[in-house]
Each structure stands twice: as structure tokens, then as C-alpha cells.
Design a protein around this motif. Sequence first.
Motif, PDB file in Angstrom:
ATOM      1  N   ARG A 113       0.865  -1.190   0.000  1.00 25.72           N
ATOM      2  CA  ARG A 113       0.000   0.000   0.000  1.00 25.72           C
ATOM      3  C   ARG A 113       0.894   1.230   0.000  1.00 25.72           C
ATOM      4  O   ARG A 113       1.906   1.279   0.699  1.00 25.72           O
ATOM      5  CB  ARG A 113      -0.907   0.002   1.244  1.00 25.72           C
ATOM      6  CG  ARG A 113      -1.987  -1.069   1.191  1.00 25.72           C
ATOM      7  CD  ARG A 113      -2.568  -1.338   2.571  1.00 25.72           C
ATOM      8  NE  ARG A 113      -3.130  -0.128   3.177  1.00 25.72           N
ATOM      9  CZ  ARG A 113      -4.387   0.296   3.005  1.00 25.72           C
ATOM     10  NH1 ARG A 113      -5.210  -0.370   2.216  1.00 25.72           N
ATOM     11  NH2 ARG A 113      -4.812   1.382   3.610  1.00 25.72           N
ATOM     12  N   TRP A 114       0.489   2.255  -0.777  1.00 32.25           N
ATOM     13  CA  TRP A 114       1.358   3.419  -0.981  1.00 32.25           C
ATOM     14  C   TRP A 114       0.687   4.713  -0.559  1.00 32.25           C
ATOM     15  O   TRP A 114      -0.545   4.845  -0.606  1.00 32.25           O
ATOM     16  CB  TRP A 114       1.763   3.515  -2.449  1.00 32.25           C
ATOM     17  CG  TRP A 114       2.616   2.362  -2.893  1.00 32.25           C
ATOM     18  CD1 TRP A 114       2.182   1.189  -3.448  1.00 32.25           C
ATOM     19  CD2 TRP A 114       4.034   2.256  -2.785  1.00 32.25           C
ATOM     20  NE1 TRP A 114       3.243   0.362  -3.702  1.00 32.25           N
ATOM     21  CE2 TRP A 114       4.393   0.981  -3.304  1.00 32.25           C
ATOM     22  CE3 TRP A 114       5.030   3.108  -2.308  1.00 32.25           C
ATOM     23  CZ2 TRP A 114       5.719   0.550  -3.359  1.00 32.25           C
ATOM     24  CZ3 TRP A 114       6.342   2.687  -2.354  1.00 32.25           C
ATOM     25  CH2 TRP A 114       6.683   1.417  -2.879  1.00 32.25           C
ATOM     26  N   ILE A 115       1.522   5.667  -0.183  1.00 32.32           N
ATOM     27  CA  ILE A 115       1.091   7.034   0.130  1.00 32.32           C
ATOM     28  C   ILE A 115       1.689   7.923  -0.946  1.00 32.32           C
ATOM     29  O   ILE A 115       2.912   7.923  -1.156  1.00 32.32           O
ATOM     30  CB  ILE A 115       1.585   7.460   1.523  1.00 32.32           C
ATOM     31  CG1 ILE A 115       1.031   6.503   2.592  1.00 32.32           C
ATOM     32  CG2 ILE A 115       1.181   8.898   1.829  1.00 32.32           C
ATOM     33  CD1 ILE A 115       1.809   6.515   3.887  1.00 32.32           C
ATOM     34  N   ALA A 116       0.863   8.671  -1.658  1.00 26.37           N
ATOM     35  CA  ALA A 116       1.319   9.402  -2.843  1.00 26.37           C
ATOM     36  C   ALA A 116       0.906  10.863  -2.784  1.00 26.37           C
ATOM     37  O   ALA A 116      -0.006  11.241  -2.045  1.00 26.37           O
ATOM     38  CB  ALA A 116       0.758   8.766  -4.111  1.00 26.37           C
ATOM     39  N   GLY A 117       1.589  11.672  -3.587  1.00 26.60           N
ATOM     40  CA  GLY A 117       1.177  13.052  -3.770  1.00 26.60           C
ATOM     41  C   GLY A 117      -0.027  13.124  -4.684  1.00 26.60           C
ATOM     42  O   GLY A 117      -0.282  12.207  -5.462  1.00 26.60           O
ATOM     43  N   PRO A 118      -0.822  14.193  -4.611  1.00 32.89           N
ATOM     44  CA  PRO A 118      -2.012  14.319  -5.457  1.00 32.89           C
ATOM     45  C   PRO A 118      -1.658  14.190  -6.929  1.00 32.89           C
ATOM     46  O   PRO A 118      -0.755  14.848  -7.433  1.00 32.89           O
ATOM     47  CB  PRO A 118      -2.528  15.729  -5.135  1.00 32.89           C
ATOM     48  CG  PRO A 118      -1.958  16.040  -3.794  1.00 32.89           C
ATOM     49  CD  PRO A 118      -0.626  15.354  -3.739  1.00 32.89           C
ATOM     50  N   GLY A 119      -2.362  13.310  -7.623  1.00 29.75           N
ATOM     51  CA  GLY A 119      -2.178  13.180  -9.061  1.00 29.75           C
ATOM     52  C   GLY A 119      -0.890  12.508  -9.471  1.00 29.75           C
ATOM     53  O   GLY A 119      -0.532  12.506 -10.643  1.00 29.75           O
ATOM     54  N   SER A 120      -0.173  11.897  -8.511  1.00 23.74           N
ATOM     55  CA  SER A 120       1.130  11.333  -8.858  1.00 23.74           C
ATOM     56  C   SER A 120       1.019   9.986  -9.540  1.00 23.74           C
ATOM     57  O   SER A 120       1.966   9.542 -10.159  1.00 23.74           O
ATOM     58  CB  SER A 120       1.982  11.175  -7.591  1.00 23.74           C
ATOM     59  OG  SER A 120       1.396  10.223  -6.734  1.00 23.74           O
TER      60      SER A 120
END
Length: 322
Positions: free
Chosen positions: A207-214
Amino acid sequence: MVCVIVMAFTDASLTALRVFREVAERGTLTAAATALGYTQSAVSRQIASLERAAGASLLERRHDGVRLTAAGRIVLRRAAAVVDQVDAGARELAGLPGEPGMVRLGWFASAGADLVPRALAGLRATHPAITVHSREGRTPALVRALRAGALDLALIASAPPFRPPDAETPALEIQTLTERGLCVAVPAGHPLARGADIDVADLHGQRWIAGPGSAAAGGAGDSTGMGAWPGLDERPEIAHSARDWLAKLALVAAGCGLTTVPAMLAAAVPPGVRVLPVRGGPQEQRRLLLARMPGPMPEAAACLARALREAALASWKDVTPP
């Protein structure tokens, strides 16, 4: 062309020059109007008056904003110098001290977590008379600010194939401070945190945590967009989206997922997070660049450039914190 410049600065008002510089820096009439506290129509009128005085079109209007014409680039260079000189004169008339040692620095988001404070602390220890004004921004905005004369130096990031930050002329002077691979931030209690590095195959199904729209990967010039490891041969699960690095890393510490990070963030992670390199698969290299307009570099800017280079080299020693 000489006639264009003479006419522009003979007949143009100082307000029009300030507005023009703001438009060049912001990239759109709307953004310039917001920054100046003007209406968009007022900004348009000032640009139109400057173009009438110059006898040439200074901006190319496009769907994504504006771009300087050849005449506009020349007028911008002169406008920035005129506005800066007028402002310096105003300070003197007001009895304020000049700022011969002042440098304006721009930086992208993750550089502000450790590199910029480290460099400024070093500069303050060796050159306490130099004043630095800095601000965070995305790479396109920082590049425009350099060309508008609103910044002296800008820290930007670059990804393969390492193209120039823009196609304008003259080309910016670029110095590569470091080139390093990306890393992955994992919760300290995660099974992947037990080793000194991570095999790329073990990143599947995470599971990942990403920047908006990345989507999946970190961009070339705006590290806030980083998310899942670039090049994974699967559609990654983006569990959380956050623009702010502090929020991303706090989510990692809470066990909510993993996130891709520049190596320079290793020294600034909160407790409960490990930053580890990845082995296997294509190398995901990123360059840390220092950009400026061509020409002689003032001594104060050169001192800051040296401090940034030394801080960048020192920061890589912290890739795997204890």
C-alpha cells in the motif's frame, strides 16, 4: 530590436514593468493579478500599454498561460533591472540600509526539509553578513522566477533523460550538486525495515502514500508528486494522498503505507520511519541541480552556492539513519 527596447522603457510606466515581470514569473495573467491584488483586466491593460510602447508583442497567449516572445525576453531582462534599481533607490531615500549581501533562493519541497536549513546554518556561521530570502515553489515557477529576476538561485530536481528545465534562451546555467537514487520510506515495524535495503520484488502488493495526481511515480521537478516506486509492473494501490511531506511521513510512521522519497529526506524523517535504498530493477536516479541566469555571479550568491553544495554532499551521508 534596439528601437523596441528604447521605446519600451521611454514610454512605459514603472507599474507596467512591475506587472510585466509578475506575469512572466507567474506564467498566467490570472496568477499575476492575484499576486498583485489587481483585477485581470487591469493586468491586461498594463501589458497592452507596454506592448504599445514597445511596438511589438511581448507575450504569446496560449491555452496553458503565456510565453515570452523574443522581444518579451529582452524587455523582461531590462525590466527586472529597472525595478530592482528603483526599489534600491527607494530604500536609500527612506534611510534604510542597503542589502549588498542579499540573495534570493528558490527551492522545491523536499529540499526544505533538511538541505536548505543545513546550508543556511552553514552560511550564517561563515558569512553572517549575507542575508538570504527564500521560498518554496514548483520547478516551472522557480524557473520563471529566475528569468523574471525575482530569484538569484534555484534548487530544482531532474529525472532521466535529464533535459534542460525549459527551452527559453539564454539557457540557464545549471550545476549538478548530487545525483542519487530514490529510496522508499517504510514504517520501522514493517518487515521490509529489517534489512539495509529492499529488493524491488518485495515492493509488489504494498500500500502506498502518494502526492495528489502522482499515480505511481515521482516527477522530475516536483518531488511532492512522488508515490509508488517508479516502474512497478502492476497497478499500485494508493491508500492515501497527501501533498505535504510531513503528512506523508507521519502516515508512514503510523503504518498506513510506504512512500517513495528523495534520499535527502533521510535526515529529516520522524521517529518510526526508515528510509532504505532499493536494489534490483532499473536505477531510479535523480539529480539535484542549482540553476541561475547566465552571467557573473555576485559574491554573496557564490557563497550561498558553495554552502548548498557542501550541505548536499553532507546530506547523502544520512541515507540510512539508525
